[in-house]
Design an enzyme around this catalytic site. Structure first.
Site, PDB file in Angstrom:
ATOM      1  N   ASP A  48      31.880 -66.818  22.041  1.00  0.00           N
ATOM      2  CA  ASP A  48      31.223 -66.147  22.825  1.00  0.00           C
ATOM      3  C   ASP A  48      31.834 -64.751  23.021  1.00  0.00           C
ATOM      4  OD1 ASP A  48      29.004 -65.694  24.880  1.00  0.00           O
ATOM      5  OD2 ASP A  48      30.953 -66.072  26.330  1.00  0.00           O
ATOM      6  N   ASP A  64      30.759 -61.866  25.870  1.00  0.00           N
ATOM      7  CA  ASP A  64      31.053 -61.517  27.190  1.00  0.00           C
ATOM      8  C   ASP A  64      31.793 -62.326  28.133  1.00  0.00           C
ATOM      9  OD1 ASP A  64      29.343 -59.277  26.805  1.00  0.00           O
ATOM     10  OD2 ASP A  64      27.270 -60.138  27.612  1.00  0.00           O
TER      11      ASP A  64
END
Length: 242
Positions: free
Chosen positions: A35, A37
């Protein structure tokens, strides 16, 4: 915890591999999907863009409302972008003046994985135009980015986003990993992230590692069978095998 997170957590409890299995898969995996963010980078890209556009409070309020109501990801994304209406020139100015803030040791971890011939991917519900600079900083091929794409009209005005992208909908990260496993023939893939939607991707990911180095999502921390607070832990685990 909102209703969407509860549903994801309830499905995950019986499917996540044990701590020992997670570590074994981590040391021998073919590919790792990160991922972006609050995981690879410290901040949330869309929030930073909203602040740049002077609409941070409005977007944050809409995000909270969406999460509390269990709104489908694509619907929430559309609502926030409709509020921002980012022009092409705005995106260009933002990326030039706001270099991504990498999480400590992510560069070392990516380099360590690549040295072991492990393929590294960035899989995000954020936007490719904001993530490409991150990939370049980490020497990750741009074709290894799976993220959303903004659309613009011929005059540079905001024109929506590409809703055909897998990451534009709930469950999209799991679909990306399924597609990668079929295309590349990986025997195992690890997903690393801070959120419930990252954990939702396991399976088809063979292992999930929860990350709390920037923000701790209690639902993920309490459910993930392997949860780490820094990337040095993962580097050390790789080196312990050598």
């Amino acid at each position: 915890m909102n209703g969407l997170e509860k549903n994801i957590i309830n499905r995950k409890v019986s499917k996540l591999p044990s701590p020992g299995e997670c570590r074994e898969i981590w040391r021998s995996t073919d590919a790792v999907c990160f991922d972006v963010d609050s995981t690879v980078i410290i901040d949330e890209g869309l929030d930073q863009l909203a602040s740049f556009c002077g609409k941070a409070d409005e977007v944050k309020k809409l995000t909270v409302q969406a999460m509390q109501g269990g709104m489908e990801f694509r619907t929430a994304l559309r609502a926030r972008l409709d509020l921002l209406q980012p022009k092409l020139s705005t995106i260009q100015k933002f990326t030039r003046s706001n270099l991504p803030k990498l999480t400590k040791d992510i560069d070392r971890l990516v380099a360590a994985l690549q040295a072991r011939d492990v393929d590294v991917y960035l899989v995000s519900g954020g936007f490719r135009s904001l993530i490409a600079p991150v990939a370049k900083m980490l020497n990750i091929p741009l074709e290894n980015i799976f993220a959303n794409r903004l659309k613009f009209f011929f005059d540079g005005e905001y024109g929506g986003f590409d809703e055909t992208q897998l990451t534009s909908r709930s469950g999209g990260k799991a679909e990306v990993i399924s597609w990668l496993k079929k295309r590349e023939g990986y025997s195992s893939v690890v997903m690393i992230g801070d959120g419930a939607t990252d954990m939702e991707a396991c399976p088809p990911a063979d292992a999930f590692i929860g990350f709390g180095g920037n923000i701790v999502r209690e639902a993920v921390r309490d459910t993930a069978t392997w949860f780490v607070y820094d990337f040095a832990t993962l580097i050390n685990e790789l080196e312990s095998e050598d």
